[in-house]
Motif scaffolding. Structure first.
Motif: not given
Length: 211
Positions: A184-207
């Motif tokens: 469960q902790r590993l899946s939570e970490q993976k989900e948090a990393r995915r959300s962080l990567i998606s946020k970074r991609r969206s900010t780069r696109k907006s820039q």
């Protein structure tokens, strides 16, 4: 020593007897010791655990005089053990049987002595003695039977086995819950990393769009 001799060498009254030499003393009182292959006296350095020596202080060693294990002319006392009986009884030695004062304590030894089966109750056959105390009371004394299997011992054995099985099952359950928690902790970490990567991609696109 340890050699068997014929009783007729000692006299006609010992005909048929076989004796084993177990030890002896010379004229000055020094004891014979097994393993010293001489018929004279020798001086040996002895320590704790050796025959013919008693330690007085811790770690003490002492040179003591002992007699060899070969019988010679200077032997004054020779200790003999009867290994085979003869025709005539020796008065005071083999003419009467001395009963055992103490019987066996262990349950299997009592069964062996009385030729009992597993179904017989050992407690009825234990050798006890009756005596009169100083106060004039008649008392009976019997040893506590060792390794006696009673319902209480079987109950304790079952309880130990059940406790062991419960411990195994508990460990399995705890290991499964730990594995589940780790997954469960590993899946939570993976989900948090995915959300962080998606946020970074969206900010780069907006820039890029703003540029």
């Amino acid at each position: 020593m340890s050699q068997e001799v014929d009783g007729t060498t000692l006299g006609e009254e010992y005909a048929g007897y076989i004796f084993r030499i177990s030890g002896g003393n010379d004229k000055q009182g020094f004891p014979m010791r097994q393993g010293i292959l001489t018929n004279t006296r020798v001086r040996l350095l002895m320590k704790k655990g050796h025959k013919c020596y008693r330690q007085r202080r811790t770690g003490e060693r002492k040179r003591k005089s002992v007699r060899g294990c070969i019988v010679g002319q200077d032997i004054s006392v020779l200790n003999l053990v009867v290994t085979k009986m003869g025709e005539t009884a020796i008065p005071g030695l083999t003419d009467d049987s001395v009963p055992r004062r103490l019987g066996p304590k262990r349950a299997n030894n009592i069964r062996k002595l009385f030729n009992l089966s597993k179904d017989d109750d050992v407690r009825d056959y234990v050798i006890a003695r009756e005596f009169t105390s100083k106060k004039g009371i008649q008392q009976r004394k019997a040893p506590k039977i060792q390794r006696l299997i009673t319902p209480l011992t079987l109950q304790r054995k079952r309880a130990r086995k059940a406790e062991k099985m419960n411990s195994v099952l508990r460990n399995k359950e705890e290991a499964a819950s730990y594995k589940k928690l780790v997954a469960q902790r590993l899946s939570e970490q993976k989900e948090a990393r995915r959300s962080l990567i998606s946020k970074r991609r969206s900010t780069r696109k907006s820039q890029k769009v703003a540029a």
